[in-house]
Scaffold this motif. Structure first.
Motif, mmCIF file in Angstrom:
data_model
loop_
_atom_site.group_PDB
_atom_site.id
_atom_site.type_symbol
_atom_site.label_atom_id
_atom_site.label_comp_id
_atom_site.label_asym_id
_atom_site.label_seq_id
_atom_site.Cartn_x
_atom_site.Cartn_y
_atom_site.Cartn_z
ATOM 1 N N GLY A 141 -169.708 -1.445 4.436
ATOM 2 C CA GLY A 141 -168.260 -1.549 4.311
ATOM 3 C C GLY A 141 -167.831 -1.903 2.902
ATOM 4 O O GLY A 141 -166.823 -1.395 2.394
ATOM 5 N N GLU A 142 -168.603 -2.762 2.237
ATOM 6 C CA GLU A 142 -168.314 -3.117 0.850
ATOM 7 C C GLU A 142 -168.512 -1.913 -0.078
ATOM 8 O O GLU A 142 -167.736 -1.694 -1.002
ATOM 9 N N VAL A 143 -169.554 -1.134 0.175
ATOM 10 C CA VAL A 143 -169.775 0.069 -0.629
ATOM 11 C C VAL A 143 -168.597 1.024 -0.463
ATOM 12 O O VAL A 143 -168.082 1.572 -1.444
ATOM 13 N N ARG A 144 -168.157 1.198 0.774
ATOM 14 C CA ARG A 144 -167.021 2.094 1.034
ATOM 15 C C ARG A 144 -165.762 1.583 0.316
ATOM 16 O O ARG A 144 -164.982 2.370 -0.246
ATOM 17 N N ARG A 145 -165.572 0.282 0.303
ATOM 18 C CA ARG A 145 -164.384 -0.308 -0.326
ATOM 19 C C ARG A 145 -164.330 0.005 -1.811
ATOM 20 O O ARG A 145 -163.269 0.316 -2.361
ATOM 21 N N LEU A 146 -165.461 -0.109 -2.488
ATOM 22 C CA LEU A 146 -165.429 0.015 -3.949
ATOM 23 C C LEU A 146 -165.520 1.448 -4.441
ATOM 24 O O LEU A 146 -165.227 1.717 -5.611
ATOM 25 N N LEU A 147 -165.907 2.397 -3.591
ATOM 26 C CA LEU A 147 -166.004 3.780 -4.032
ATOM 27 C C LEU A 147 -164.634 4.452 -4.046
ATOM 28 O O LEU A 147 -163.811 4.249 -3.150
#
Length: 224
Positions: A141-147
């Protein structure tokens, strides 16, 4: 529930210490050549027009340094200061230190980066470390947030077809410890769950190492 949380913290602390000791005792333990998944990821990132790459769990940096040599601006994170110090030294030796930054970071914690700020994220065998399913979900979820829209995530994990699945010390949640290293073995259902809301994931099966380890390489993109 409290006992489970305590067990997770204890395992996380033990694994952090184990990796720190391992990198200290065996500098450059994975060699200088990039992993095959990193070579694939660089091609994917370049085709998507990416300029920057965040590597989670970079270790001593063989893949982060490859991305830098390929012209990407690289931010490399790991929870081992020893591994990152070796990475920085190698970056200076290879003349790519201007394209590489490092940060000590545990993937269980939020990423200190703004929303929609990155082009590509790479993680080779990080998500299959001693992380609970909930921690893995939160990390993705954090990866999705920052991309940014169109940003790509390439990751690899050992799966339940691996020879070490079910062997060694069982910690629950498909986590097994063998030779001091704890691994969360993925089934296909977890991969599909982590791809929910992304473009359909490309899942490629491959083998690596002498056992050999059996892994999936997953490529998924944030919809535009």
């Amino acid at each position: 529930m409290a006992d489970d949380a305590d067990d997770e913290r204890d395992l996380a602390q033990a694994q952090r210490a184990h990796w720190q000791d391992t990198y200290t005792a065996h500098p450059g333990m994975y060699g200088e050549r990039p992993s095959a998944p990193a070579v694939h990821a660089a091609e994917v990132f370049r085709a998507a027009g990416a300029r920057d790459v965040l590597e989670l769990g970079a270790g001593h940096g063989r893949d982060a340094l490859y991305f830098a040599r390929e012209g990407f601006a690289v931010q490399a994170t790991d929870f081992s200061p020893a591994g990152l110090e070796q990475l920085r030294t190698a970056a200076r030796d290879q003349g790519v230190d201007q394209r590489v930054t490092t940060a000590v970071h545990d993937v269980r914690d939020p990423l200190p980066l703004p929303d929609a700020s990155g082009d590509g994220v790479f993680a080779h065998m990080l998500l299959c470390m001693a992380l609970s399913t909930k921690e893995i979900q939160t990390a993705v979820g954090e990866v999705r947030r920052l991309l940014r829209p169109g940003g790509t995530f390439v990751y690899t994990v050992r799966h339940t077809g691996d020879a070490h699945h079910g062997a060694g010390i069982a910690h629950g949640d498909d986590i097994y410890e063998h030779g001091g290293f704890a691994v969360h073995f993925f089934d296909r259902g977890l991969v599909d769950e982590l791809a929910d809301g992304w473009t359909p994931a490309e899942v490629h099966a491959f083998e690596e190492g002498e056992l050999p380890r059996r892994l999936w390489r997953v490529t998924q993109t944030v919809p535009r």
